[in-house]
Design a protein around this motif. Structure first.
Motif, short mmCIF file in Angstrom:
data_model
loop_
_atom_site.label_atom_id
_atom_site.label_comp_id
_atom_site.label_asym_id
_atom_site.label_seq_id
_atom_site.Cartn_x
_atom_site.Cartn_y
_atom_site.Cartn_z
N ALA A 22 0.82 -1.21 0.00
CA ALA A 22 0.00 0.00 0.00
C ALA A 22 0.86 1.26 0.00
N LEU A 23 2.03 1.21 0.67
CA LEU A 23 2.89 2.38 0.77
C LEU A 23 3.83 2.52 -0.42
N ASP A 24 4.21 1.38 -1.03
CA ASP A 24 5.28 1.42 -2.04
C ASP A 24 4.81 1.23 -3.47
N GLU A 25 3.62 0.65 -3.67
CA GLU A 25 3.16 0.39 -5.04
C GLU A 25 2.06 1.37 -5.42
N PRO A 26 2.34 2.31 -6.31
CA PRO A 26 1.33 3.32 -6.69
C PRO A 26 0.07 2.69 -7.28
N GLY A 27 0.22 1.55 -7.95
CA GLY A 27 -0.94 0.93 -8.60
C GLY A 27 -1.73 0.00 -7.69
#
Length: 334
Positions: free
Chosen positions: A66-71
């Motif tokens: 949730a914090l690192d993957e924009p998609g």
């Protein structure tokens, strides 16, 4: 900020912070002059974000995504979390209900608790035979609350009968739970509630039956009226008269009206109502049911009404009335 300071600030143990570091979830990005790893302001902010997401029930893996993957879209994950949370709440509520049932039985020894838990689990069995056996063979006093709640949901007639038998022996306990069933949206639940209440001889049960004769469902209303009338409740008379006119348990209703006429001294009122119904109805089967109901009412007023019906234009009604009159006169003075 060093790990000890972060621990005091956040309330997280140093062990948890090192675990987050090892997973790459929150890694200190700075270095002190002595070479120690140091948390920056951004690291602290990320740590608080992690803990915020963790309060929603996210796993560490999904928190990092949730914090690192924009998609990484939250909708599906949040929906899944909602479903899992509801399942967990349902399981906790089931546990709470079971604990309350055990507590209501006031067990004195752990052996009593084990017996109660075995009973409660048996009541949840898919086997009707096992549920019935559990109710009938339980040695210790069965928790009335559990019996009442089971009676409101039980579909097997044999098990329902066993539950009502046990409730009848419970000295009025369990009536509060059965009363809740009278307010259920489903008519079937209200019917089960009335059947169970009718098995309890306590005065509190009679009061609940009076409440149930106003139910919108005819089966609920009729069953309550039959039992209330059998207990001498004259307020059941209008419903019983309606059952005679409409058909459906009319024979039972007529018998209860006869008993009320005898013990409550309301025979003339009942006969007057039945005469009004027969005069206003042109339907042959209805007039016949009323004629047969008059046979159950003792006294001269009912006898006179039957004599009048011997001249009815409907030959079946007239013949039935004549036969009843003959039998009454043979039995002795009216």
């Amino acid at each position: 900020m060093l790990i000890g300071e972060v621990s005091r600030l956040t309330g997280l143990s140093a062990r948890v912070l090192r675990h987050y570091d090892a997973l790459g979830l929150v890694t200190p990005t700075g270095r002190t002059a002595g070479g120690y790893r140091e948390y920056s302001a951004d690291d602290i902010r990320r740590l608080f974000h992690v803990e915020s997401l963790r309060t929603l029930g996210l796993s560490l893996t999904n928190t990092r995504r949730a914090l690192d993957e924009p998609g990484f879209a939250p909708a599906d994950l949040v929906g899944e979390l909602i479903r899992h949370t509801r399942q967990r709440i349902a399981a906790e509520q089931e546990l709470l209900t079971r604990l309350e049932r055990v507590d209501a039985a006031a067990p004195a020894q752990w052996g009593d608790v084990l017996h109660l838990v075995a009973l409660l689990r048996a009541l949840e069995s898919e086997s009707g035979g096992r549920r019935q056996q559990a109710v009938l063979s339980h040695e210790a006093p069965v928790p009335a609350r559990a019996l009442a709640e089971a009676a409101l949901t039980e579909e097997d007639a044999n098990v329902a009968g066993a539950l009502r038998w046990s409730l009848a022996r419970a000295d009025g306990r369990g009536l509060a739970e059965l009363a809740v069933g009278l307010d259920a949206d489903a008519a079937e639940v209200r019917r089960r509630a009335v059947e169970a209440i009718a098995s309890v001889p306590a005065a509190e049960a009679t009061a609940l039956l009076r409440r149930a004769i106003g139910d919108a469902d005819g089966a609920v209303r009729g069953r309550a009226a039959l039992e209330l009338g059998a207990r001498g409740g004259v307020d059941a008379i209008p419903v019983l008269l309606g059952m005679v006119v409409a058909g459906g348990r009319d024979v039972e209703a007529a018998e209860v009206l006869g008993r009320l006429a005898e013990v409550a001294g309301v025979g003339d009122e009942i006969v007057g109502a039945l005469q009004g119904d027969v005069d206003s109805s042109a339907d042959g089967p209805t007039r016949l049911r009323i004629t047969q109901a008059l046979a159950e009412i003792p006294g001269t007023t009912a006898h006179q009404a039957l004599l009048r019906l011997t001249g009815d234009a409907d030959r079946t009604v007239a013949a039935t009335a004549a036969a009843i009159v003959h039998l009454r006169e043979q039995a002795g003075p009216v």
